[in-house]
Design an enzyme around this catalytic site. Sequence first.
Site, mmCIF file in Angstrom:
data_model
loop_
_atom_site.group_PDB
_atom_site.id
_atom_site.type_symbol
_atom_site.label_atom_id
_atom_site.label_comp_id
_atom_site.label_asym_id
_atom_site.label_seq_id
_atom_site.Cartn_x
_atom_site.Cartn_y
_atom_site.Cartn_z
ATOM 1 N N HIS A 96 12.875 -2.359 -1.409
ATOM 2 C CA HIS A 96 12.032 -1.848 -2.494
ATOM 3 C C HIS A 96 12.783 -0.741 -3.236
ATOM 4 O O HIS A 96 13.515 0.038 -2.622
ATOM 5 C CB HIS A 96 10.706 -1.324 -1.925
ATOM 6 N N TRP A 138 0.829 -1.227 0.000
ATOM 7 C CA TRP A 138 0.000 0.000 0.000
ATOM 8 C C TRP A 138 0.852 1.262 0.000
ATOM 9 O O TRP A 138 0.346 2.368 -0.112
ATOM 10 C CB TRP A 138 -0.943 -0.005 1.217
ATOM 11 N N GLU A 194 11.894 2.027 -4.283
ATOM 12 C CA GLU A 194 11.645 3.380 -3.766
ATOM 13 C C GLU A 194 12.500 3.650 -2.531
ATOM 14 O O GLU A 194 12.950 4.772 -2.307
ATOM 15 C CB GLU A 194 10.142 3.548 -3.457
ATOM 16 N N GLY A 235 1.275 -2.865 -6.283
ATOM 17 C CA GLY A 235 1.181 -1.546 -5.670
ATOM 18 C C GLY A 235 -0.197 -0.952 -5.914
ATOM 19 O O GLY A 235 -1.168 -1.272 -5.228
ATOM 20 N N GLY A 236 -0.300 -0.120 -6.939
ATOM 21 C CA GLY A 236 -1.523 0.636 -7.222
ATOM 22 C C GLY A 236 -2.797 -0.204 -7.187
ATOM 23 O O GLY A 236 -3.796 0.195 -6.554
ATOM 24 N N GLU A 263 11.144 -6.632 -9.548
ATOM 25 C CA GLU A 263 10.375 -5.438 -9.901
ATOM 26 C C GLU A 263 11.217 -4.492 -10.756
ATOM 27 O O GLU A 263 12.000 -3.690 -10.222
ATOM 28 C CB GLU A 263 9.952 -4.687 -8.635
HETATM 29 P P1 PGA Z 1 2.750 -0.896 -8.915
HETATM 30 O O1 PGA Z 1 3.827 -1.017 -7.733
HETATM 31 O O2 PGA Z 1 1.945 -2.165 -8.908
HETATM 32 O O3 PGA Z 1 1.938 0.307 -8.578
HETATM 33 O O4 PGA Z 1 3.520 -0.727 -10.189
HETATM 34 C C1 PGA Z 1 4.462 -2.212 -7.468
HETATM 35 C C2 PGA Z 1 5.429 -2.048 -6.334
HETATM 36 O O5 PGA Z 1 6.087 -1.007 -6.248
HETATM 37 O O6 PGA Z 1 5.575 -2.934 -5.487
#
Ligand code: PGA
Length: 247
Positions: A94, A10, A96, A233-234, A166
């Site tokens: 991750h 999330w 990010e 994610g989204g 990812e």
């Molecule tokens: P996303 O993100 O499904 O929004 O592309 C995936 C994630 O970052 O784990």
Amino acid sequence: MRKKVIAGNWKMNKTNSEATEFLNQIKEGINTDKVDVVVCPTYLSLTDMIELTKDTKISVGAQNMYFEEKGAYTGEISGEMLKEIGVKYCIIGHSERRQYFAETDDNVNKKAKKLIELGITPIICVGESLDQRENNETLVVVTNQVTKALQDISSEDISKMVIAYEPIWAIGTGRTATNDQAEEVCMQIREVVKNIYDESTAQNLRIQYGGSVTKDNAKDLFAMPNIDGALVGGASLKSDFIDIVKA
Ligand code: PGA
């Protein structure tokens, strides 16, 4: 047969009341033993989400942790703290966090070891940038990330973790990797694990794909031989998550 694992990341979304409302909405729709289902809210909602999922098939995961047990680490949360409240999974590395919070492969390795020691399943994220893909560096980059993340981890512990492939260019962009692109890298990850350990260790490892997974593309991705689920994610912020689990 590896059991598929679908995890919803999330990220920094949903206040606690929004998280509560959303989980109440989706939890009836997720009642399966065929796959492992995990939701990863912010730290603030972990306790309430654990309470809400008590009599369900849904597990709760964190999005990060710090590898030290306690001490002067302002703003951090330890694995011990997660364990005490009943957290079962934890995303680490991750992209990010690597990009905005200077997460390194070395930290990811330390976190993975700590989580395994505590009996929390690490979801270790790896993946290349667009530049790296365009320069044909994908397999080298991912091989390095996986090798470093697994340093000094025993073959027995490999089955206690999940690796999520990812590609950074696919995260939150709506640009999913093709089934073949995702499969190629997931297969490579399994090959890396086979080279470090052995065939059966590699066969036991669960490897997710993540990056713009939707209810429309999930089924085909999950049909690939080396893809054992998704980190979403989204689409995990909406009822679409139920459809992804069903896929
Ligand atoms: P996303 O993100 O499904 O929004 O592309 C995936 C994630 O970052 O784990």
